[in-house]
Design a protein around this motif. Sequence first.
Motif, PDB file in Angstrom:
ATOM      1  N   GLY A   8      33.597 -11.529 -30.275  1.00  0.00           N
ATOM      2  CA  GLY A   8      32.885 -11.101 -28.942  1.00  0.00           C
ATOM      3  C   GLY A   8      33.492 -11.746 -28.036  1.00  0.00           C
ATOM      4  N   SER A   9      33.164 -13.035 -27.677  1.00  0.00           N
ATOM      5  CA  SER A   9      33.151 -14.293 -26.535  1.00  0.00           C
ATOM      6  C   SER A   9      34.757 -14.200 -26.453  1.00  0.00           C
ATOM      7  N   TRP A  10      35.409 -14.158 -27.242  1.00  0.00           N
ATOM      8  CA  TRP A  10      36.458 -14.609 -27.211  1.00  0.00           C
ATOM      9  C   TRP A  10      37.374 -13.786 -26.736  1.00  0.00           C
ATOM     10  N   ASN A  11      36.347 -11.835 -27.110  1.00  0.00           N
ATOM     11  CA  ASN A  11      37.942 -11.223 -26.380  1.00  0.00           C
ATOM     12  C   ASN A  11      36.960 -10.845 -24.664  1.00  0.00           C
ATOM     13  N   ALA A  12      35.828 -11.147 -24.378  1.00  0.00           N
ATOM     14  CA  ALA A  12      34.925 -11.157 -23.152  1.00  0.00           C
ATOM     15  C   ALA A  12      36.062 -12.174 -22.472  1.00  0.00           C
ATOM     16  N   TRP A  13      36.415 -13.375 -22.924  1.00  0.00           N
ATOM     17  CA  TRP A  13      37.004 -14.473 -22.070  1.00  0.00           C
ATOM     18  C   TRP A  13      38.203 -14.755 -22.036  1.00  0.00           C
ATOM     19  N   ASN A  14      38.696 -13.673 -22.464  1.00  0.00           N
ATOM     20  CA  ASN A  14      40.418 -14.378 -22.500  1.00  0.00           C
ATOM     21  C   ASN A  14      41.324 -13.079 -22.833  1.00  0.00           C
ATOM     22  N   PRO A  15      41.288 -13.037 -20.886  1.00  0.00           N
ATOM     23  CA  PRO A  15      41.472 -11.698 -20.240  1.00  0.00           C
ATOM     24  C   PRO A  15      43.239 -11.757 -20.612  1.00  0.00           C
ATOM     25  N   ILE A  16      43.746 -10.148 -20.231  1.00  0.00           N
ATOM     26  CA  ILE A  16      45.030  -9.018 -21.090  1.00  0.00           C
ATOM     27  C   ILE A  16      45.509  -9.130 -19.751  1.00  0.00           C
ATOM     28  N   VAL A  17      46.819  -9.002 -20.259  1.00  0.00           N
ATOM     29  CA  VAL A  17      47.606  -8.017 -18.832  1.00  0.00           C
ATOM     30  C   VAL A  17      47.670  -6.786 -19.721  1.00  0.00           C
ATOM     31  N   ARG A  18      47.457  -5.955 -18.939  1.00  0.00           N
ATOM     32  CA  ARG A  18      46.973  -4.547 -19.282  1.00  0.00           C
ATOM     33  C   ARG A  18      48.692  -3.528 -18.476  1.00  0.00           C
ATOM     34  N   GLU A  19      49.892  -3.503 -19.164  1.00  0.00           N
ATOM     35  CA  GLU A  19      51.301  -3.228 -18.269  1.00  0.00           C
ATOM     36  C   GLU A  19      50.957  -1.701 -17.899  1.00  0.00           C
ATOM     37  N   TYR A  20      51.931  -1.386 -17.373  1.00  0.00           N
ATOM     38  CA  TYR A  20      51.557   0.209 -16.961  1.00  0.00           C
ATOM     39  C   TYR A  20      52.652   0.931 -15.719  1.00  0.00           C
ATOM     40  N   THR A  21      53.381   1.648 -16.005  1.00  0.00           N
ATOM     41  CA  THR A  21      54.599   1.977 -15.452  1.00  0.00           C
ATOM     42  C   THR A  21      55.123   3.789 -14.814  1.00  0.00           C
ATOM     43  N   VAL A  22      54.412   4.064 -13.866  1.00  0.00           N
ATOM     44  CA  VAL A  22      54.389   5.106 -13.598  1.00  0.00           C
ATOM     45  C   VAL A  22      55.448   5.673 -12.359  1.00  0.00           C
ATOM     46  N   THR A  23      55.872   7.378 -12.711  1.00  0.00           N
ATOM     47  CA  THR A  23      56.667   7.441 -11.748  1.00  0.00           C
ATOM     48  C   THR A  23      55.991   8.395 -10.379  1.00  0.00           C
ATOM     49  N   VAL A  24      55.785   8.340  -9.220  1.00  0.00           N
ATOM     50  CA  VAL A  24      55.467   8.802  -7.955  1.00  0.00           C
ATOM     51  C   VAL A  24      56.382   9.304  -7.402  1.00  0.00           C
ATOM     52  N   ASN A  25      57.131  11.090  -7.671  1.00  0.00           N
ATOM     53  CA  ASN A  25      58.058  12.173  -6.631  1.00  0.00           C
ATOM     54  C   ASN A  25      58.023  12.406  -5.978  1.00  0.00           C
ATOM     55  N   LYS A  26      57.554  11.363  -4.712  1.00  0.00           N
ATOM     56  CA  LYS A  26      57.767  11.060  -3.134  1.00  0.00           C
ATOM     57  C   LYS A  26      58.514  10.075  -3.083  1.00  0.00           C
ATOM     58  N   ARG A  27      58.708   9.987  -1.853  1.00  0.00           N
ATOM     59  CA  ARG A  27      59.262   8.805  -1.227  1.00  0.00           C
ATOM     60  C   ARG A  27      58.035   7.985  -0.195  1.00  0.00           C
ATOM     61  N   ALA A  28      58.323   7.124  -0.114  1.00  0.00           N
ATOM     62  CA  ALA A  28      57.316   5.611   0.505  1.00  0.00           C
ATOM     63  C   ALA A  28      58.439   4.920   1.294  1.00  0.00           C
ATOM     64  N   GLY A  29      58.235   4.891   1.845  1.00  0.00           N
ATOM     65  CA  GLY A  29      59.691   4.638   3.030  1.00  0.00           C
ATOM     66  C   GLY A  29      60.520   4.043   2.894  1.00  0.00           C
TER      67      GLY A  29
END
Length: 387
Positions: A130-151
Amino acid sequence: MRIFRLISRVVVVLLIFLGLQFYIGWNGIQFLDAWFGGVSDVLFWTFYWIVAMSYVISRLLERVLPGRIALWLKWIGSYWFAILQYSVLLLPVADLSVWVLRSASLPKDTSIMIVGTVIIAIYAGILLRGSWNAWNPIVREYTVTVNKRAGDLKQLRIAAASDLHLGTVVGRRYLSLLVDRVNELKPDIVLLPGDVIDDDVEPFKRFDFGSIIKGFKSRFGTYAVLGNHEYIGGKIEEFIALMEKAGIPVLTDETVKIANSFYIVGRKDKAAGSGRFGKKGRLAVRELVEDLDQSLPLIMMDHQPSAISEAADNGIDLSLHGHTHRGQMAPNHFLTRRLFELDWGYLRKGNLHAIVSSGYGTWGPPIRTGSRSEILNITVNFAPLES
């Protein structure tokens, strides 16, 4: 009458809490007597109650105790919360196992030693992993598509970290790790969806967290919102001023248009409308977005994932949440799963992409057995629908 009911509930909860603590202590002295015999009741119970109540002692007496003693008591008490939870789950099974072994004619002390040693090994495994899980963060990847223009933007890279719970347990070193990991991602914007502090704003000042948290590097800056723990701490204006001094605006039912390309919508936490903290309520999502150019992407931070449907119904394209820790310690995640439509991970609802993080820091024990500490790395692709 209301006060009487409140006092009655507090007394009942206190009696249950003390009863569970006594039950754990009774099992502990049985185990020690089986192994060593003749354990002093006075010494054991004195030491035991100091440990069992160390968190409470540290909070009640932190202004009169020497700083290092108060800190150690809080650390011990934080880990003890994990022992308390898992004792409730493990010790009834242990006591039943001892009864079965004794029924099979195994001596009492031998039965207690065998079962007790197994239970202690399980405790050790829980605390270590439990200590290992708490003090060793992971990077969680997400990719999403928004169907709008953004400049002129075709893509937006967001780094997000909720539930830092900065204080005396989650401190400077772990915050520095967060800043370094986020900067390695080279985000366009950094978002902090609430519970930056663990109730009290004093450690933020005492340990000068502002000098570290201002170190985030991104194209469009860093933005935060309030969580329930900022409201519990009660010094919201002071916290907001400290964050702004570090270059991080805290959005309280406010919106910001970034580079004429997209909006960041920051909601007050749900706690603002509970009345419990004596604060004004928060605006509905509809009120927050009604004057915005909704042809641009709307990215919202709302600490608790309790209004995902409201966000979906009012044109939010991406909503970021925290709060749940995904239960933090198993099997609490079964409870958070029932409490929230989405307690962790990703949900598509209409045009809304909702993401709930299990959080970066921890509340109470720095133990995670039902989740990992995480940083979100979100890639948003903008792809307007063809007319």
